[in-house]
Design a protein around this motif. Structure first.
Motif, PDB file in Angstrom:
ATOM      1  N   GLY A  74       0.825  -1.205   0.000  1.00 40.63           N
ATOM      2  CA  GLY A  74       0.000   0.000   0.000  1.00 40.63           C
ATOM      3  C   GLY A  74       0.858   1.253   0.000  1.00 40.63           C
ATOM      4  N   PRO A  75       0.175   2.389   0.107  1.00 41.06           N
ATOM      5  CA  PRO A  75      -1.275   2.579   0.303  1.00 41.06           C
ATOM      6  C   PRO A  75      -2.069   2.286  -0.965  1.00 41.06           C
ATOM      7  N   PHE A  76      -3.258   1.674  -0.762  1.00 36.36           N
ATOM      8  CA  PHE A  76      -4.027   1.145  -1.878  1.00 36.36           C
ATOM      9  C   PHE A  76      -5.474   0.994  -1.451  1.00 36.36           C
ATOM     10  N   GLU A  79     -10.340  -2.724  -2.347  1.00 31.88           N
ATOM     11  CA  GLU A  79     -11.665  -3.097  -2.834  1.00 31.88           C
ATOM     12  C   GLU A  79     -11.879  -2.583  -4.259  1.00 31.88           C
ATOM     13  N   LYS A  80     -11.541  -1.330  -4.498  1.00 37.65           N
ATOM     14  CA  LYS A  80     -11.732  -0.739  -5.822  1.00 37.65           C
ATOM     15  C   LYS A  80     -10.563  -1.011  -6.760  1.00 37.65           C
ATOM     16  N   GLY A  81      -9.382  -1.274  -6.194  1.00 36.95           N
ATOM     17  CA  GLY A  81      -8.217  -1.558  -7.027  1.00 36.95           C
ATOM     18  C   GLY A  81      -7.429  -0.335  -7.432  1.00 36.95           C
ATOM     19  N   ILE A  82      -7.538   0.739  -6.657  1.00 37.83           N
ATOM     20  CA  ILE A  82      -6.875   2.004  -7.006  1.00 37.83           C
ATOM     21  C   ILE A  82      -5.609   2.197  -6.170  1.00 37.83           C
ATOM     22  N   SER A  83      -4.518   2.524  -6.835  1.00 31.62           N
ATOM     23  CA  SER A  83      -3.235   2.726  -6.166  1.00 31.62           C
ATOM     24  C   SER A  83      -3.087   4.154  -5.654  1.00 31.62           C
ATOM     25  N   PHE A  84      -2.597   4.261  -4.431  1.00 30.20           N
ATOM     26  CA  PHE A  84      -2.255   5.558  -3.856  1.00 30.20           C
ATOM     27  C   PHE A  84      -0.781   5.592  -3.440  1.00 30.20           C
ATOM     28  N   ILE A  85       0.005   4.750  -4.090  1.00 29.30           N
ATOM     29  CA  ILE A  85       1.435   4.696  -3.789  1.00 29.30           C
ATOM     30  C   ILE A  85       2.127   5.910  -4.385  1.00 29.30           C
ATOM     31  N   THR A  86       2.777   6.668  -3.530  1.00 30.14           N
ATOM     32  CA  THR A  86       3.536   7.832  -3.994  1.00 30.14           C
ATOM     33  C   THR A  86       4.623   8.150  -2.975  1.00 30.14           C
ATOM     34  N   GLY A  87       5.720   8.690  -3.463  1.00 27.44           N
ATOM     35  CA  GLY A  87       6.810   9.061  -2.581  1.00 27.44           C
ATOM     36  C   GLY A  87       7.597   7.894  -2.016  1.00 27.44           C
ATOM     37  N   LEU A  88       7.421   6.690  -2.576  1.00 24.40           N
ATOM     38  CA  LEU A  88       8.092   5.491  -2.064  1.00 24.40           C
ATOM     39  C   LEU A  88       9.075   4.909  -3.078  1.00 24.40           C
ATOM     40  N   HIS A  89       9.331   5.630  -4.153  1.00 25.65           N
ATOM     41  CA  HIS A  89      10.294   5.227  -5.186  1.00 25.65           C
ATOM     42  C   HIS A  89       9.893   3.917  -5.860  1.00 25.65           C
ATOM     43  N   LYS A  90       8.599   3.670  -5.958  1.00 24.31           N
ATOM     44  CA  LYS A  90       8.122   2.490  -6.670  1.00 24.31           C
ATOM     45  C   LYS A  90       6.682   2.735  -7.131  1.00 24.31           C
ATOM     46  N   ASN A 118      -3.799  -6.139   1.095  1.00 24.19           N
ATOM     47  CA  ASN A 118      -2.514  -5.641   1.577  1.00 24.19           C
ATOM     48  C   ASN A 118      -1.544  -6.806   1.775  1.00 24.19           C
ATOM     49  N   ASP A 119      -0.288  -6.618   1.422  1.00 30.85           N
ATOM     50  CA  ASP A 119       0.664  -7.722   1.449  1.00 30.85           C
ATOM     51  C   ASP A 119       0.905  -8.286   2.855  1.00 30.85           C
ATOM     52  N   ALA A 120       0.966  -7.406   3.864  1.00 27.77           N
ATOM     53  CA  ALA A 120       1.162  -7.892   5.236  1.00 27.77           C
ATOM     54  C   ALA A 120      -0.070  -8.642   5.730  1.00 27.77           C
ATOM     55  N   THR A 121      -1.249  -8.183   5.328  1.00 22.20           N
ATOM     56  CA  THR A 121      -2.486  -8.867   5.691  1.00 22.20           C
ATOM     57  C   THR A 121      -2.548 -10.232   5.019  1.00 22.20           C
ATOM     58  N   ALA A 122      -2.133 -10.287   3.755  1.00 17.68           N
ATOM     59  CA  ALA A 122      -2.110 -11.559   3.039  1.00 17.68           C
ATOM     60  C   ALA A 122      -1.131 -12.529   3.687  1.00 17.68           C
ATOM     61  N   TYR A 123      -0.005 -12.010   4.132  1.00 18.47           N
ATOM     62  CA  TYR A 123       0.994 -12.836   4.815  1.00 18.47           C
ATOM     63  C   TYR A 123       0.375 -13.487   6.050  1.00 18.47           C
ATOM     64  N   LEU A 124      -0.336 -12.683   6.831  1.00 13.71           N
ATOM     65  CA  LEU A 124      -0.989 -13.219   8.024  1.00 13.71           C
ATOM     66  C   LEU A 124      -2.088 -14.207   7.637  1.00 13.71           C
ATOM     67  N   ALA A 125      -2.857 -13.891   6.590  1.00 17.23           N
ATOM     68  CA  ALA A 125      -3.929 -14.785   6.157  1.00 17.23           C
ATOM     69  C   ALA A 125      -3.384 -16.154   5.763  1.00 17.23           C
ATOM     70  N   GLY A 126      -2.230 -16.169   5.112  1.00 21.95           N
ATOM     71  CA  GLY A 126      -1.604 -17.431   4.737  1.00 21.95           C
ATOM     72  C   GLY A 126      -1.165 -18.230   5.949  1.00 21.95           C
ATOM     73  N   GLU A 127      -0.548 -17.559   6.911  1.00 23.84           N
ATOM     74  CA  GLU A 127      -0.109 -18.231   8.136  1.00 23.84           C
ATOM     75  C   GLU A 127      -1.299 -18.711   8.954  1.00 23.84           C
ATOM     76  N   LEU A 128      -2.409 -17.979   8.878  1.00 20.70           N
ATOM     77  CA  LEU A 128      -3.617 -18.376   9.592  1.00 20.70           C
ATOM     78  C   LEU A 128      -4.230 -19.618   8.941  1.00 20.70           C
ATOM     79  N   LYS A 129      -4.150 -19.688   7.627  1.00 19.97           N
ATOM     80  CA  LYS A 129      -4.732 -20.804   6.889  1.00 19.97           C
ATOM     81  C   LYS A 129      -3.924 -22.082   7.059  1.00 19.97           C
TER      82      LYS A 129
END
Length: 291
Positions: A74-76, A79-90, A118-129
């Motif tokens: 993120g930031p992202f 649900e809608k799929g819109i990127s708000f990534i800025t100032g992070l050099h990517k 979110n990638d960190a949320t997905a990481y936790l979701a995988g470990e939870l599963k």
């Protein structure tokens, strides 16, 4: 098959896609495809690179692209799929754009075929599963690496974490719990450059300064977790990321701080490694509530 989903993990310089069995949380052997990404490319090149890896994964499995779950930094607006990534050099080229629609068009599918998390949320979701969080009703996940990621799962809901910007000392938690802290502190104390925590961990057996830094890191992590969760600790905190590979060098000190505050919380190393985000992203297609 209804239980097969393409799980995708998008990082700052890479993309990985695999076919995941969401019933078991297992990755189908032979389906993983990886690609290098230049995050400073034009939007067309970035989207095309992502689509090529996802399409190659489907082709490798011999299936069509019906459902895709994506773990994305993120930031992202997931649900809608819109990127708000800025100032992070990517991925500056994607700011304000509907990434879900652009990617769907490139893949030749509808945007309803794609879900994002979110990638960190997905990481936790995988470990939870299928990993260290399995069976927990209230668990936190943190990833320690170039940055500090976090997420919380409680009573059926996932919550994106705010640990990276959590106020701590004179700054924020991420400044003390990331690879750059190790690099900076070792340079100050030894006047030598290191590449990161991995190199420092390899030196720890013979380097007292390296061991001391991991000790301080452990105590700091414990203090941050104590302050952040205060009177509402999760039953388990799952710790992953590249720095977590040096688990034994800092875990005792982190545990010491936490156990002084609460006895019911267990620290656990992540079990799935880089596969966690892939599994978690794919499991977005399970019937689960998300917040």
């Amino acid at each position: 098959m209804n239980n097969l989903v393409i799980g995708v993990d998008i990082g700052g310089t890479h993309i990985t896609a695999c076919v995941v069995d969401t019933d078991s949380g297992a990755i189908i052997n032979g389906t993983c495809m990886r690609g290098a990404i230049d995050p400073l490319q034009y939007k067309e090149q970035v989207i095309r690179s992502w689509a090529e890896t996802i399409a190659a994964c489907a082709k490798q499995h011999g299936s069509s692209i019906n459902r895709v779950g994506i773990a994305m930094p993120g930031p992202f607006d997931y649900e809608k799929g819109i990127s708000f990534i800025t100032g992070l050099h990517k991925y500056e080229c994607l700011y304000g754009l509907n990434v879900k629609q652009l990617l769907a068009a490139e893949l030749g599918v509808t945007s309803n075929s794609i879900r994002m998390m979110n990638d960190a949320t997905a990481y936790l979701a995988g470990e939870l599963k299928a990993g260290a969080g399995k069976g927990c009703d209230h668990v936190a996940g943190i990833t320690l690496g170039t940055g500090l990621g976090s997420a919380v799962y409680e009573n059926g809901f996932f919550h994106e974490g705010d640990l990276w910007c959590f106020p701590f000392r004179e700054s924020r938690a991420e400044e003390f719990l990331s690879s750059r802290w190790f690099i900076s502190e070792y340079a100050k104390r030894k006047n030598k450059k290191i590449a990161g925590a991995k190199e420092l961990a390899a030196m720890a057996k013979d380097d007292a300064t390296a061991r001391k830094l991991f000790e301080e890191f452990g105590y700091t992590l414990g203090e941050v977790l104590k302050d952040r969760f205060s009177d509402h600790f999760p039953e388990r905190i799952v710790v992953g990321g590249n720095i977590a590979k040096a688990w034994d060098l800092f875990k005792p000190y982190c545990e010491e701080v936490i156990q002084q505050h609460v006895y019911s919380c267990m620290l656990a190393p992540a079990q799935l490694g880089e596969n966690a985000a892939l599994v978690g992203a794919a499991c977005l297609w399970e019937v689960k509530r998300e917040k």
